[in-house]
Motif scaffolding. Sequence first.
Motif, PDB file in Angstrom:
ATOM      1  N   ASP A  41       0.858  -1.190   0.000  1.00 30.55           N
ATOM      2  CA  ASP A  41       0.000   0.000   0.000  1.00 30.55           C
ATOM      3  C   ASP A  41       0.891   1.235   0.000  1.00 30.55           C
ATOM      4  O   ASP A  41       1.992   1.223   0.558  1.00 30.55           O
ATOM      5  N   ARG A  42       0.413   2.308  -0.621  1.00 34.16           N
ATOM      6  CA  ARG A  42       1.243   3.514  -0.687  1.00 34.16           C
ATOM      7  C   ARG A  42       1.282   4.273   0.630  1.00 34.16           C
ATOM      8  O   ARG A  42       2.156   5.098   0.852  1.00 34.16           O
ATOM      9  N   SER A  43       0.330   3.999   1.510  1.00 32.89           N
ATOM     10  CA  SER A  43       0.330   4.606   2.836  1.00 32.89           C
ATOM     11  C   SER A  43       0.914   3.622   3.843  1.00 32.89           C
ATOM     12  O   SER A  43       0.940   2.412   3.609  1.00 32.89           O
ATOM     13  N   ASP A  44       1.379   4.132   4.969  1.00 28.69           N
ATOM     14  CA  ASP A  44       1.874   3.246   6.028  1.00 28.69           C
ATOM     15  C   ASP A  44       0.761   2.865   7.000  1.00 28.69           C
ATOM     16  O   ASP A  44       0.991   2.110   7.934  1.00 28.69           O
ATOM     17  N   ARG A  45      -0.467   3.379   6.740  1.00 35.59           N
ATOM     18  CA  ARG A  45      -1.577   3.145   7.660  1.00 35.59           C
ATOM     19  C   ARG A  45      -2.817   2.642   6.938  1.00 35.59           C
ATOM     20  O   ARG A  45      -3.126   3.089   5.833  1.00 35.59           O
ATOM     21  N   PHE A  46      -3.512   1.737   7.586  1.00 35.62           N
ATOM     22  CA  PHE A  46      -4.848   1.345   7.160  1.00 35.62           C
ATOM     23  C   PHE A  46      -5.824   2.456   7.543  1.00 35.62           C
ATOM     24  O   PHE A  46      -5.644   3.115   8.571  1.00 35.62           O
ATOM     25  N   LEU A  47      -6.839   2.680   6.734  1.00 34.35           N
ATOM     26  CA  LEU A  47      -7.845   3.685   7.059  1.00 34.35           C
ATOM     27  C   LEU A  47      -9.213   3.040   7.195  1.00 34.35           C
ATOM     28  O   LEU A  47      -9.721   2.449   6.246  1.00 34.35           O
TER      29      LEU A  47
END
Length: 400
Positions: A41-47
Amino acid sequence: MTQQPARICILGGGFGGLYTALRLSQLPWTKHEKPEVTLVDRSDRFLFSPLLYELMTGELQTWEIAPPFEELLAGTGVRFHQGTVTDVDLVTKHVQLQDGHRLSFDRLVLSLGGETPLDRVPGTAEYALPFRSITDAYRLEERLRTLEESDAEKIRVAIVGAGYAGVELACKLADRLGERGRVRLVEQADQILRTSPDFNRAAATKALEARGVWLDLETGVEAIAAETIALAYKGNVDTIPVDLVLWTVGTRVAEVINNLPLKKNARGQIVVTPTLQTVDNPDVFSLGDLVDSKDADGQQVPATAQAAFQQSEYVGWNLWASLTDRPLLPFRYQHLGEMMALGTDNATLTGLGFKLDGPFAYVARRLAYLYRMPTLEHQVRVGLNWIAQPLRDAIGSIDS
């Protein structure tokens, strides 16, 4: 000679991708069957996207709705790689990332989700804000603080799109801005929440009216500028002053998906079988709002977080089945209802024979989403914080 374990690559860490990875970690693999699973994923966090609106009113904190992937995947055996996918080669079975990494796969899961198109109206990309990610929420928070700290008597906000996102945003922002707020909801159709149950639509209309949100129905947007928005209604164009424009209309699949040689519908969504495999390649699974999916009974599956959550159970199972010579299961979608936040301490929900609005619906919505959070550890942390918050507020009011 030791046999190379199967490699499963999951692209996209939203509800579909993350929950598929977690499901895979729970299945009864033997030592020799257990695959290498990588989530990208391009983010380090799940949303946890349905609760994103609560950041705007300070009802929730970032860590509650956007925990790091590394934290959620700890102890599961699933590897996480933060990166942007630039190319997928289905022939050589490789995924190319922007940072130069190249990942190999035997099974691929496409769950990259959608993007908000900002090129439909002149000025949208330059002057309007989308509201889909944590980054979007941070940008909106920064803009709101600047406006709130200004000496402007009124803060004028236009929200384009009266679907779920637009309505929830309008209620939350109206509550946050209070008497200073002038919130306008712009919708091309003749009603808000076109696909919503009548009960929820009526509750939402009541909530918007109670907060003084102005409804511009049957109204299009001609252009957006730095301090104005041009609205078209019945052949007339009216340019009005505005301090902030939020764009919640439309979803578009990622460009990397457009380039894949897979069957797609007119909207660019990947067509999948009831087992959630792509029509052209049984080694490629896809789910979430990226797909055009009909379940085992032939009903069209909506592009919602609820559907992606349910699909992840089947994708996880079917990946396991495909690698262990077991029969795959066709997806069966169960509509569990619909929930919306309508401001602070207010919500509406319908489903499973229930219809609720107001504070009770707000609590029920919170509990339902708490149950849906990705891991037991995170559920416990968030639940304890929600229980403790009223006590902290009470103590704070006494001290002040």
